[in-house]
Scaffold this motif. Sequence first.
Motif, PDB file in Angstrom:
ATOM      1  N   ASN A  34       0.815  -1.221   0.000  1.00 14.14           N
ATOM      2  CA  ASN A  34       0.000   0.000   0.000  1.00 14.14           C
ATOM      3  C   ASN A  34       0.849   1.271   0.000  1.00 14.14           C
ATOM      4  N   ALA A  35       2.101   1.186   0.431  1.00 15.21           N
ATOM      5  CA  ALA A  35       2.977   2.351   0.440  1.00 15.21           C
ATOM      6  C   ALA A  35       3.330   2.797  -0.982  1.00 15.21           C
ATOM      7  N   ASP A  36       3.346   1.857  -1.922  1.00 16.76           N
ATOM      8  CA  ASP A  36       3.677   2.172  -3.314  1.00 16.76           C
ATOM      9  C   ASP A  36       2.787   1.342  -4.248  1.00 16.76           C
ATOM     10  N   PRO A  37       1.476   1.618  -4.235  1.00 15.80           N
ATOM     11  CA  PRO A  37       0.558   0.795  -5.036  1.00 15.80           C
ATOM     12  C   PRO A  37       0.728   1.047  -6.534  1.00 15.80           C
ATOM     13  N   LYS A  38       0.506   0.000  -7.303  1.00 12.02           N
ATOM     14  CA  LYS A  38       0.554   0.094  -8.763  1.00 12.02           C
ATOM     15  C   LYS A  38      -0.710  -0.559  -9.320  1.00 12.02           C
ATOM     16  N   PRO A  39      -1.244   0.002 -10.387  1.00 11.76           N
ATOM     17  CA  PRO A  39      -2.466  -0.596 -10.962  1.00 11.76           C
ATOM     18  C   PRO A  39      -2.146  -1.958 -11.592  1.00 11.76           C
ATOM     19  N   PHE A  40      -3.127  -2.824 -11.568  1.00 13.87           N
ATOM     20  CA  PHE A  40      -2.972  -4.125 -12.207  1.00 13.87           C
ATOM     21  C   PHE A  40      -3.166  -3.979 -13.702  1.00 13.87           C
ATOM     22  N   ARG A  41      -2.402  -4.736 -14.452  1.00 11.32           N
ATOM     23  CA  ARG A  41      -2.550  -4.757 -15.911  1.00 11.32           C
ATOM     24  C   ARG A  41      -3.166  -6.074 -16.329  1.00 11.32           C
ATOM     25  N   TRP A  42      -4.245  -5.980 -17.069  1.00 14.34           N
ATOM     26  CA  TRP A  42      -4.861  -7.184 -17.601  1.00 14.34           C
ATOM     27  C   TRP A  42      -4.049  -7.637 -18.803  1.00 14.34           C
ATOM     28  N   THR A  43      -3.740  -8.919 -18.858  1.00 12.51           N
ATOM     29  CA  THR A  43      -2.953  -9.429 -19.976  1.00 12.51           C
ATOM     30  C   THR A  43      -3.824 -10.065 -21.044  1.00 12.51           C
ATOM     31  N   LYS A  44      -5.107 -10.214 -20.761  1.00 15.54           N
ATOM     32  CA  LYS A  44      -6.042 -10.764 -21.730  1.00 15.54           C
ATOM     33  C   LYS A  44      -7.170  -9.766 -21.947  1.00 15.54           C
ATOM     34  N   SER A  45      -7.777  -9.851 -23.118  1.00 17.25           N
ATOM     35  CA  SER A  45      -8.925  -8.991 -23.398  1.00 17.25           C
ATOM     36  C   SER A  45     -10.149  -9.541 -22.670  1.00 17.25           C
ATOM     37  N   ALA A  46     -11.166  -8.715 -22.559  1.00 18.80           N
ATOM     38  CA  ALA A  46     -12.412  -9.149 -21.931  1.00 18.80           C
ATOM     39  C   ALA A  46     -13.002 -10.328 -22.688  1.00 18.80           C
ATOM     40  N   ASP A  47     -12.919 -10.311 -24.021  1.00 12.60           N
ATOM     41  CA  ASP A  47     -13.451 -11.415 -24.828  1.00 12.60           C
ATOM     42  C   ASP A  47     -12.715 -12.719 -24.534  1.00 12.60           C
ATOM     43  N   ASP A  48     -11.385 -12.662 -24.375  1.00  7.15           N
ATOM     44  CA  ASP A  48     -10.608 -13.861 -24.042  1.00  7.15           C
ATOM     45  C   ASP A  48     -11.011 -14.419 -22.677  1.00  7.15           C
ATOM     46  N   ILE A  49     -11.198 -13.534 -21.710  1.00  9.15           N
ATOM     47  CA  ILE A  49     -11.580 -13.958 -20.360  1.00  9.15           C
ATOM     48  C   ILE A  49     -12.968 -14.589 -20.373  1.00  9.15           C
TER      49      ILE A  49
END
Length: 76
Positions: A34-49
């Motif tokens: 939490n001291a240095d949060p980073k956003p998550f990156r999705w590696t698949k598209s919504a259609d793939d998921i």
Amino acid sequence: MVFALLTDKKIRRGVYRSVAALRADITSFIDRHNADPKPFRWTKSADDILASIERFCRYNGPAEHGAMLRTSGSGH
């Protein structure tokens, strides 16, 4: 995603002799994260998921009426 990071980076690598030690390590991990949060990156598209979820549900869902079960003919 945070739970996956916590599991991979802390819990699987640690040896805990008490619940208190596990809790302390989890709290420490969360504080550092939490001291240095980073956003998550999705590696698949919504259609793939969604396609992956559909395949999972098709394979693990209830058998259709009249369909043969995966264990048919195996003696089970």
